[in-house]
Design a protein around this motif. Structure first.
Motif: not given
Ligand SMILES: Cc1cc2nc3c(=O)[nH]c(=O)nc-3n(C[C@H](O)[C@H](O)[C@H](O)COP(=O)(O)OP(=O)(O)OC[C@H]3O[C@@H](n4cnc5c(N)ncnc54)[C@H](O)[C@@H]3O)c2cc1C
Length: 429
Positions: A102-111
């Motif tokens: 969840e956290r990794a995906v959130g970071i990628y989406r924000r990028s």
């Protein structure tokens, strides 16, 4: 009262050689202070991060001063190859291992959202900076790497990210590239980083920002205000300050997550018409040290890489001939048609973090002072992200996900800077 000492380090320690950027651009004029100055927000640094930050805070209706002690943009910004990517130096697979799905995906989406926000800013204001939307191609050169890229693509597709796996035959037929596998992704871009920076500084200036030619030597934070002592007679008082000082991070207790390295780059002569790869996608590799390649509006190939942990500028510069030779050979392996004749070459200090993420947010122990340190190959993407986050923080808005980028965050495996900090007086030198 808390304070930091911003000792000097010059731009020639950050970059050597001559990059391509800024031709025919108008360099904004920074003027010395002629009196004390009081503003809502003080931005220290006039590279791409400070320029984006200053322009954004003006748009939020704040009174702003942007201060630089040297030629704005001629630090790391001029060294950048300015591939505006949402793909982070750490793959989604690696980030998932560090922080969970969840956290990794959130970071990628924000990028990804940061690149699209930056694109909207540039196109919405018609900023003339050779901006071009681009696909990106992430390549591997062996079977093991191909398996990893297949896993990475599955993960990205589960996260709704616009990536497609290409086997050797797809790569060969679609792109004439002879590699075992690759990931093709939409949503990245390229630009001239210096034209972008100068245009943003100009926009901030027109919106009322003071562009100040001065060195901030010491920053004091007391009560509800921050005071900057400059190298002149006058001080700047602000409700908040942003450190956009690039790879020079003076006087801050930096997390263990960070380390300084160097990267080398060159631009070829313009290539013969019709000899560039399809769509002029941004190309980068999974190898270490990796290679990254893009093209320019006048048909050159800009290529960089060979990163290593050299930090001493003299040692970095001495390595230039060998590094450029290695880059030319690797470029030829990827794109044999390339004319690798060097038009210009350069090298610069590079900052990396263990998890590939920037350091953005409140500077520990210094109330009302924020750090905007967009590290890694996505430095500029992260600079934009920093503007959105710090702009919100200054208005009292806070989101849980801001902690993913915090300057004092726990690293992978709970590697906490709090459990062992090191004082980095001046990363670049
Ligand atoms: C070879 C190379 C290739 C790269 N390629 C890419 C890429 O393809 N894509 C990407 O996104 N990123 C890339 N990067 C990273 C990117 O260039 C940086 O993240 C970005 O330029 C940092 O900009 P900045 O404004 O934070 O720093 P800088 O441009 O260094 O600006 C900092 C400014 O702060 C000023 N300053 C510092 N201290 C003070 C003080 N006390 N008082 C007043 N002024 C001060 C300095 O004079 C300087 O002008 C690359 C970097 C290198 C070296």
């Amino acid at each position: 009262m808390a304070e930091i000492d911003l000792k000097s380090s010059s731009q020639d320690r950050l970059m050597s050689g001559c990059s391509l950027w800024g031709k025919a651009g108008t360099r904004p004029v920074f003027r010395p202070l002629d009196d004390h100055l009081k503003v809502d927000a003080l931005v220290i640094g006039g590279g791409v991060t400070g320029a984006l930050m200053g322009q954004h805070l003006c748009e939020r209706g704040m009174s702003v001063a942007i201060v630089d002690r040297e030629q704005p943009g001629l630090g790391s910004t001029a060294a950048s190859t300015a591939m505006l990517q949402w793909e982070i130096d750490k793959t989604l697979t690696e980030l998932e291992q560090f922080y969970g799905f969840e956290r990794a995906v959130g970071i990628y989406r924000r990028s990804a959202a940061a690149v699209s926000g930056l694109a909207k800013l540039i196109t919405g204001h018609r900023i003339d900076c050779a901006f071009r939307p681009r696909q990106s191609l992430f390549l591997t050169s062996n079977h093991e790497g191909a398996r990893d890229l297949a896993v990475e693509t599955d993960l990205r597709q589960r996260a709704g990210l616009p990536s497609r796996y290409l086997e050797h035959c797809d790569l060969f037929t679609e792109f004439e590239l002879d590699r075992d596998a690759g990931i093709l992704s939409r949503g990245s871009a390229e630009a001239d980083p210096l034209l972008l920076t100068w245009a943003l500084l100009g926009m901030a200036g027109e919106a009322g920002a003071r562009l100040v030619d001065a060195s901030v030597n010491t920053l004091h934070s007391e009560g509800n205000r921050v005071t900057a002592e400059t190298d002149g007679r006058f001080v700047i008082e602000a409700k908040a300050a942003v450190l956009a000082t690039g790879y020079t991070m003076p006087g801050i207790d930096m997390p263990k997550l960070h380390r300084a390295t160097s990267s080398w780059a060159m631009a070829t002569v313009p290539q013969a018409p019709g000899t560039l790869w399809r769509d002029e996608a941004l190309i980068w590799e999974d190898s270490h040290p990796y290679l990254y390649m893009r093209t320019t509006t006048d048909g050159r190939i800009v290529v960089g890489g060979e990163d290593d942990d050299t930090v001493d500028p003299a040692a970095r510069d001495a390595k230039m001939p060998d590094k450029i030779l290695a880059i030319r050979e690797k470029m030829k392996l990827i794109w044999p048609q390339a004319d690798t004749s060097v038009a210009t070459s350069w090298c610069g200090t590079f900052g990396e973090t263990v998890d590939g993420l920037p350091l953005i947010g409140p500077v520990p122990s210094l109330p009302h002072v924020y750090g905007a340190y967009g590290y890694g190959g996505n430095g500029i993407t992260f600079s934009y992200l920093a503007t959105q986050m710090i702009g919100a923080m200054m208005s009292g808005v806070y989101r849980d996900w801001f902690d993913d980028f915090a300057m004092d965050r726990d690293g992978p495996g709970g590697q906490s800077p709090k459990s062992g900090t090191r004082d980095v007086e001046m990363v670049a030198g």
